[in-house]
Each structure stands twice: as C-alpha cells, then as structure tokens.
Design an enzyme around this catalytic site. Structure first.
Site, PDB file in Angstrom:
ATOM      1  N   ALA A 161      59.828  51.967 -12.195  1.00 46.06           N
ATOM      2  CA  ALA A 161      58.513  51.994 -11.560  1.00 46.06           C
ATOM      3  C   ALA A 161      58.392  50.708 -10.739  1.00 46.06           C
ATOM      4  CB  ALA A 161      57.423  52.068 -12.620  1.00 46.06           C
ATOM      5  N   ALA A 195      52.093  43.535 -12.491  1.00 44.94           N
ATOM      6  CA  ALA A 195      53.038  44.426 -13.164  1.00 44.94           C
ATOM      7  C   ALA A 195      52.450  45.825 -13.291  1.00 44.94           C
ATOM      8  CB  ALA A 195      53.376  43.864 -14.539  1.00 44.94           C
ATOM      9  N   ASN A 196      53.166  46.722 -13.948  1.00 44.43           N
ATOM     10  CA  ASN A 196      52.644  48.058 -14.260  1.00 44.43           C
ATOM     11  C   ASN A 196      53.046  48.434 -15.678  1.00 44.43           C
ATOM     12  OD1 ASN A 196      55.206  49.659 -14.243  1.00 44.43           O
ATOM     13  ND2 ASN A 196      55.287  48.864 -12.154  1.00 44.43           N
ATOM     14  N   ARG A 197      52.603  49.605 -16.128  1.00 47.52           N
ATOM     15  CA  ARG A 197      52.730  49.973 -17.544  1.00 47.52           C
ATOM     16  C   ARG A 197      54.030  50.677 -17.909  1.00 47.52           C
ATOM     17  NH1 ARG A 197      47.986  48.832 -19.857  1.00 47.52           N
ATOM     18  NH2 ARG A 197      46.106  48.974 -18.564  1.00 47.52           N
ATOM     19  N   SER A 198      55.018  50.697 -17.030  1.00 54.71           N
ATOM     20  CA  SER A 198      56.285  51.356 -17.374  1.00 54.71           C
ATOM     21  C   SER A 198      56.927  50.679 -18.581  1.00 54.71           C
ATOM     22  CB  SER A 198      57.235  51.282 -16.176  1.00 54.71           C
ATOM     23  OG  SER A 198      58.530  51.666 -16.576  1.00 54.71           O
TER      24      SER A 198
END
Ligand code: C5P
Length: 217
Positions: free
Chosen positions: A95, A29-32
């Site tokens: 994102a 995942a990412n931090r969006s």
C-alpha cells in the site's frame, strides 16, 4: 522428486505500507499490515521460487526461504524494486503512499506559537506502473487494487492504466486491513476469477498456483 512449480523462477513482491517522513521523528503512513504480501511471499517460496520481498515497516517475521529488503518510503521501495531486477514475476501488494512531503525537514519541527507548519505534498512514483512499462519488465506483473465498491470495474481500469497483466481486486468494504481473511477477484485480460472469503494464507496459495500455471514447465 518432482521439481516444484516455481523452481528456477525469481519472484519479486512488495508488501506493507510506506512511511513518508515529515521530519526525523514524524511520518505519514497507512493501515496496511503487510499480512497478505508476506503470505504471498511464503507461498512463492514454498512453490520453489527465489523470492525477494521488499517490505515497508511492518511487524511480521520473515517467511522461510525469503530474501527480505526493508524500506521505509515509497522512493526507497522504488529503488529496492529496481535493484532486485531482473525477475520473472512481480506481485505488487504494498500500500504505497500516494503522496510524500515535498521537503521533509532535517531537524524536528518545533511549535513556534505562530501557527502550524505548512505541509506541501508531492506525488510518489507509481512503482507498479513504472515496472510494468519499464525496460526490464518481468514476464508477469500482478497488481492489487483495494476498493470498497465496484471492485471489478475499477480493477479492469487499473489493469489497463498501469500496464499490469493481472489485477487482484480486493474487496476492503469489511475489516480486511489488518485482518486475517480476504475476498478477492483475479482480473486477467480474459476473465475474472472470483474467490470466496478465505484466510490470507489460502488466498496466497491460490494466487501462487495461478502464477505457476502462467509459466511453462
Ligand atoms: O492506484 P492504486 O494505489 O490503487 O494501485 C494499487 C496497486 O498499485 C498495488 O499493486 C500497489 O502496490 C501499486 N502501487 C505502486 N506504487 C504506487 C501506488 C500503487 O506500486 N505509488
């Protein structure tokens, strides 16, 4: 009363991160946070648009008057965007993960004591570019570009490469990811509109005003 600026228009928005499965219990995942995309969806609904918000996994309430479609992976997001067409305008704020695991496992990966599992990655489709270059292209296609340096130059390149009408260049050198304010430059074909740092809700309202101005009333 007088009609709202986006009455009768369908606005499609993507927001949040994507989760790319490794196995049934793990993902990349990412931090969006999804905050900017959700604020734009709220502002578009307030401006009278019918809004479809395709959202990755986030912890945010659905803005009033917005049709929300929840997805997890980039492939699911691409399919949901396709299913939401036609649209008058698309604002791609998500994102999206650049890569997914090539063959995610059907069962939870186990520690074998004989080394770690190899994770082969494969490229995800570019949802923005696919939409902008596709047969059912919305009249106005807007992308986002999060950069930490040379934000306007990279945004100009991205605008052309992806076939978007506008790119909103997002200066993420501060703590924008998950934060409540944003510093943006709207890069159109003709000019660059630079805004001072402001709350994400205000960024959303300014952007939606500009988008409404791009449509004849
Ligand atoms: O190439 P980059 O990820 O910086 O591009 C950002 C823009 O492209 C954003 O508007 C994002 O929502 C969109 N994008 C997309 N699908 C991808 C990658 C990015 O729609 N696979």
């Amino acid at each position: 009363g007088k009609p709202l600026p986006l009455s009768g228009r369908h606005v499609l928005i993507t927001a949040g991160p994507t989760h790319e499965p490794i196995d049934p219990v793990r993902y990349i995942a990412n931090r969006s946070s999804g905050k900017q995309g959700f604020a734009i969806a709220a502002a578009a609904a307030e401006a009278g648009a019918r809004v479809t918000l395709v959202s990755g996994p986030v912890n945010l309430p659905t803005p009033a008057g917005v049709d929300r479609v929840d997805v997890e992976s980039a492939l699911e997001m691409a399919a949901a965007v396709d299913a939401a067409l036609p649209a008058d305008a698309a604002i791609m704020v998500a994102a999206v993960a650049d890569w997914r695991v090539a063959r995610s496992a059907d069962q939870k990966l186990k520690k074998t004591g004989q080394g770690v599992p190899p994770l082969e990655l494969t490229e995800n489709p570019d949802i923005l570019a696919g939409l902008a270059k596709g047969l059912r292209r919305p009249r106005l296609v807007v992308g986002f570009a999060a950069e930490t340096q040379d934000v306007i130059r990279y945004a100009r390149d991205k605008r052309v490469r992806k076939g978007a009408d506008w790119i909103v260049a997002n200066d993420v050198s501060g703590d924008v990811m998950g934060g409540d304010s944003n510093t943006i430059h709207i890069v159109t074909g003709d000019d660059v509109i630079s805004l001072p740092e402001m709350p994400k809700e205000d960024v959303a309202r300014v952007l939606i005003e500009r988008i409404a101005d791009a449509f004849p009333r």
